[in-house]
Design an enzyme around this catalytic site. Sequence first.
Site, PDB file in Angstrom:
ATOM      1  N   ARG A  12       5.302  -6.138  -8.107  1.00 56.15           N
ATOM      2  CA  ARG A  12       5.811  -5.170  -7.129  1.00 56.15           C
ATOM      3  C   ARG A  12       7.121  -5.627  -6.475  1.00 56.15           C
ATOM      4  O   ARG A  12       7.338  -5.448  -5.272  1.00 56.15           O
ATOM      5  CB  ARG A  12       4.775  -4.907  -6.021  1.00 56.15           C
ATOM      6  CG  ARG A  12       3.493  -4.312  -6.500  1.00 56.15           C
ATOM      7  CD  ARG A  12       3.672  -2.920  -7.086  1.00 56.15           C
ATOM      8  NE  ARG A  12       2.393  -2.373  -7.433  1.00 56.15           N
ATOM      9  CZ  ARG A  12       1.797  -2.592  -8.616  1.00 56.15           C
ATOM     10  NH1 ARG A  12       2.409  -3.296  -9.554  1.00 56.15           N
ATOM     11  NH2 ARG A  12       0.613  -2.074  -8.869  1.00 56.15           N
ATOM     12  N   SER A  44      -0.782   2.369  -2.052  1.00 56.26           N
ATOM     13  CA  SER A  44      -1.157   1.057  -1.490  1.00 56.26           C
ATOM     14  C   SER A  44      -0.159   0.650  -0.422  1.00 56.26           C
ATOM     15  O   SER A  44       1.039   0.572  -0.695  1.00 56.26           O
ATOM     16  CB  SER A  44      -1.158  -0.016  -2.586  1.00 56.26           C
ATOM     17  OG  SER A  44      -2.029   0.367  -3.607  1.00 56.26           O
ATOM     18  N   GLU A  80       3.611  -3.373   0.891  1.00 62.06           N
ATOM     19  CA  GLU A  80       4.242  -2.977  -0.374  1.00 62.06           C
ATOM     20  C   GLU A  80       5.295  -1.910  -0.073  1.00 62.06           C
ATOM     21  O   GLU A  80       6.304  -1.790  -0.752  1.00 62.06           O
ATOM     22  CB  GLU A  80       3.160  -2.419  -1.323  1.00 62.06           C
ATOM     23  CG  GLU A  80       3.712  -2.028  -2.669  1.00 62.06           C
ATOM     24  CD  GLU A  80       2.660  -1.432  -3.601  1.00 62.06           C
ATOM     25  OE1 GLU A  80       1.581  -2.028  -3.758  1.00 62.06           O
ATOM     26  OE2 GLU A  80       2.941  -0.367  -4.174  1.00 62.06           O
TER      27      GLU A  80
HETATM   28  C1  LIG Z   1      -0.609   8.272  -3.914  1.00 65.01           C
HETATM   29  C2  LIG Z   1       0.346   7.154  -4.296  1.00 65.01           C
HETATM   30  C3  LIG Z   1       0.015   6.323  -5.336  1.00 65.01           C
HETATM   31  C4  LIG Z   1       0.900   5.296  -5.730  1.00 65.01           C
HETATM   32  N1  LIG Z   1       0.549   4.498  -6.766  1.00 65.01           N
HETATM   33  C5  LIG Z   1       1.396   3.511  -7.174  1.00 65.01           C
HETATM   34  C6  LIG Z   1       1.044   2.670  -8.276  1.00 65.01           C
HETATM   35  O1  LIG Z   1       0.005   2.838  -8.904  1.00 65.01           O
HETATM   36  N2  LIG Z   1       1.909   1.702  -8.624  1.00 65.01           N
HETATM   37  C7  LIG Z   1       3.098   1.501  -7.975  1.00 65.01           C
HETATM   38  O2  LIG Z   1       3.843   0.593  -8.350  1.00 65.01           O
HETATM   39  N3  LIG Z   1       3.453   2.280  -6.922  1.00 65.01           N
HETATM   40  C8  LIG Z   1       2.637   3.280  -6.514  1.00 65.01           C
HETATM   41  N4  LIG Z   1       2.971   4.063  -5.440  1.00 65.01           N
HETATM   42  C9  LIG Z   1       4.223   3.799  -4.715  1.00 65.01           C
HETATM   43  C10 LIG Z   1       5.420   4.671  -5.152  1.00 65.01           C
HETATM   44  O3  LIG Z   1       4.978   5.808  -5.842  1.00 65.01           O
HETATM   45  C11 LIG Z   1       6.390   3.915  -6.042  1.00 65.01           C
HETATM   46  O4  LIG Z   1       6.854   2.777  -5.382  1.00 65.01           O
HETATM   47  C12 LIG Z   1       7.587   4.772  -6.454  1.00 65.01           C
HETATM   48  O5  LIG Z   1       8.364   4.100  -7.412  1.00 65.01           O
HETATM   49  C13 LIG Z   1       8.472   5.140  -5.266  1.00 65.01           C
HETATM   50  O6  LIG Z   1       9.381   6.117  -5.726  1.00 65.01           O
HETATM   51  P1  LIG Z   1      10.179   7.046  -4.728  1.00 65.01           P
HETATM   52  O7  LIG Z   1      11.189   7.793  -5.522  1.00 65.01           O
HETATM   53  O8  LIG Z   1       9.245   7.872  -3.939  1.00 65.01           O
HETATM   54  O9  LIG Z   1      10.891   5.962  -3.820  1.00 65.01           O
HETATM   55  P2  LIG Z   1      11.227   6.054  -2.263  1.00 65.01           P
HETATM   56  O10 LIG Z   1       9.978   5.952  -1.470  1.00 65.01           O
HETATM   57  O11 LIG Z   1      12.107   7.204  -1.987  1.00 65.01           O
HETATM   58  O12 LIG Z   1      12.039   4.703  -2.082  1.00 65.01           O
HETATM   59  C14 LIG Z   1      11.411   3.437  -2.201  1.00 65.01           C
HETATM   60  C15 LIG Z   1      12.483   2.338  -2.069  1.00 65.01           C
HETATM   61  O13 LIG Z   1      13.363   2.408  -3.174  1.00 65.01           O
HETATM   62  C16 LIG Z   1      14.714   2.659  -2.749  1.00 65.01           C
HETATM   63  N5  LIG Z   1      15.284   3.577  -3.744  1.00 65.01           N
HETATM   64  C17 LIG Z   1      14.779   4.772  -4.138  1.00 65.01           C
HETATM   65  N6  LIG Z   1      15.546   5.281  -5.124  1.00 65.01           N
HETATM   66  C18 LIG Z   1      16.549   4.407  -5.335  1.00 65.01           C
HETATM   67  C19 LIG Z   1      17.665   4.368  -6.234  1.00 65.01           C
HETATM   68  N7  LIG Z   1      17.912   5.341  -7.103  1.00 65.01           N
HETATM   69  N8  LIG Z   1      18.499   3.308  -6.174  1.00 65.01           N
HETATM   70  C20 LIG Z   1      18.290   2.306  -5.283  1.00 65.01           C
HETATM   71  N9  LIG Z   1      17.256   2.278  -4.426  1.00 65.01           N
HETATM   72  C21 LIG Z   1      16.391   3.316  -4.452  1.00 65.01           C
HETATM   73  C22 LIG Z   1      14.591   3.253  -1.360  1.00 65.01           C
HETATM   74  O14 LIG Z   1      15.755   3.011  -0.593  1.00 65.01           O
HETATM   75  C23 LIG Z   1      13.364   2.511  -0.836  1.00 65.01           C
HETATM   76  O15 LIG Z   1      13.735   1.233  -0.392  1.00 65.01           O
HETATM   77  C24 LIG Z   1       2.130   5.115  -5.044  1.00 65.01           C
HETATM   78  C25 LIG Z   1       2.455   5.980  -3.986  1.00 65.01           C
HETATM   79  C26 LIG Z   1       1.578   7.001  -3.621  1.00 65.01           C
HETATM   80  C27 LIG Z   1       1.950   7.939  -2.512  1.00 65.01           C
END
Ligand SMILES: Cc1cc2nc3c(=O)[nH]c(=O)nc-3n(C[C@H](O)[C@H](O)[C@H](O)COP(=O)(O)OP(=O)(O)OC[C@H]3O[C@@H](n4cnc5c(N)ncnc54)[C@H](O)[C@@H]3O)c2cc1C
Length: 341
Positions: free
Chosen positions: A169, A241, A337
């Site tokens: 992670r 998480s 996380e």
């Molecule tokens: C129900 C649920 C289940 C989940 N299950 C998992 C799982 O099984 N495994 C797992 O690893 N994660 C899981 N996650 C966490 C999440 O889905 C992941 O971390 C996902 O990759 C976040 O994507 P996002 O576009 O929503 O990022 P955001 O929440 O918008 O951003 C997360 C971080 O990344 C940065 N960021 C976003 N896009 C960019 C970009 N293009 N360039 C640079 N920085 C950027 C943001 O500034 C922030 O710091 C889960 C979340 C939820 C709600």
Amino acid sequence: MLNRNSYLDIRSNYSLEKSNTFGLDVTSESFYIVKSLNDLRNVLSENKTRKITVLGGGSNIIFTKFLDGLCLKIDLKGIDIIEEHKNNVIINVMAGENWHDFVKWTVNNGFGGIENLSLIPGLVGAAPIQNIGAYGVELKDVFISCKTINIKDQTEKEFDEKNCLFGYRTSRFKNIDKNIYIITSIKIRLTKEKHKYNISYGSIKEEIGNREINLKSISKAVIKIRKSKLPDTNLLGNCGSFFKNPVIHESKYFELKKKFPSISAFKVEKNQYKVSAAWLIEFLKYKGKSIGNVGVYKNQALVLINLGGATGKEVLSLANKITYEVYSTFKINLQPEVEIL
Ligand SMILES: Cc1cc2nc3c(=O)[nH]c(=O)nc-3n(C[C@H](O)[C@H](O)[C@H](O)COP(=O)(O)OP(=O)(O)OC[C@H]3O[C@@H](n4cnc5c(N)ncnc54)[C@H](O)[C@@H]3O)c2cc1C
């Protein structure tokens, strides 16, 4: 509202409530949806002195206060097969594609490697930030490289898998290069045949039962299991998480095992054990508990939920309480996380 000093459609005082899966109603000083690479270069060069926050699907972010500066929502689209070989394909995906839609596209096209990562919320560009992982597969297993733009000087740079410094992670983008780059696209390699199915984690095997093991059945099983365990973000605000599973030295693990015989952990490397953070939280009787408008999900202690109208401060206060009690009882430091802003 349009910023009159710019031809770019930058909105002022924009509510982020619908832009984060926890449903936190926080205002961003300025908000801009990036639809092309040119847009991105322009908006960055016109806003050099401002604080920039990058937003994908908002599924791993907790907003605790007014977001000053400019928030850039990445909406770059495109999926291209850039090389096709006998056994595998190389695919370029733009950062604004929805991760799960992309996984579905790969499964429907018979490309293997990320079917276990079905139904993870968020966008493709955020996937390398924490090296998303589930059911025994991590992004790094298929990753070739990602293209980035430097926020400060707009230089473009490609990082290969090794240079991304992926870990559990985590990656360089969450550590040494935090808030330095915007990921604009990623390149991954997927199998076309001789897929290496990974069904040993969780209950994938049981869920598939007598059906044929293939990309579709694995993806379907993962989706079903996830739906039964995790709350739907459309119905109950959450970020998946909230904490990472702590990794501790084996001597510490053996010590804890004596005191708490049912502790849940498994060996990850020589001398290292990964402890189930959910077990620690459940042991402290937090599962199903709520404080104000924030609760610990009744089916999964690692997930904090918005019971309606929660604020980031309330989330933080419950998270801090849990972290404090885990430390007092087990002398283990829980790390979030999620990104807390
Ligand atoms: C129900 C649920 C289940 C989940 N299950 C998992 C799982 O099984 N495994 C797992 O690893 N994660 C899981 N996650 C966490 C999440 O889905 C992941 O971390 C996902 O990759 C976040 O994507 P996002 O576009 O929503 O990022 P955001 O929440 O918008 O951003 C997360 C971080 O990344 C940065 N960021 C976003 N896009 C960019 C970009 N293009 N360039 C640079 N920085 C950027 C943001 O500034 C922030 O710091 C889960 C979340 C939820 C709600």
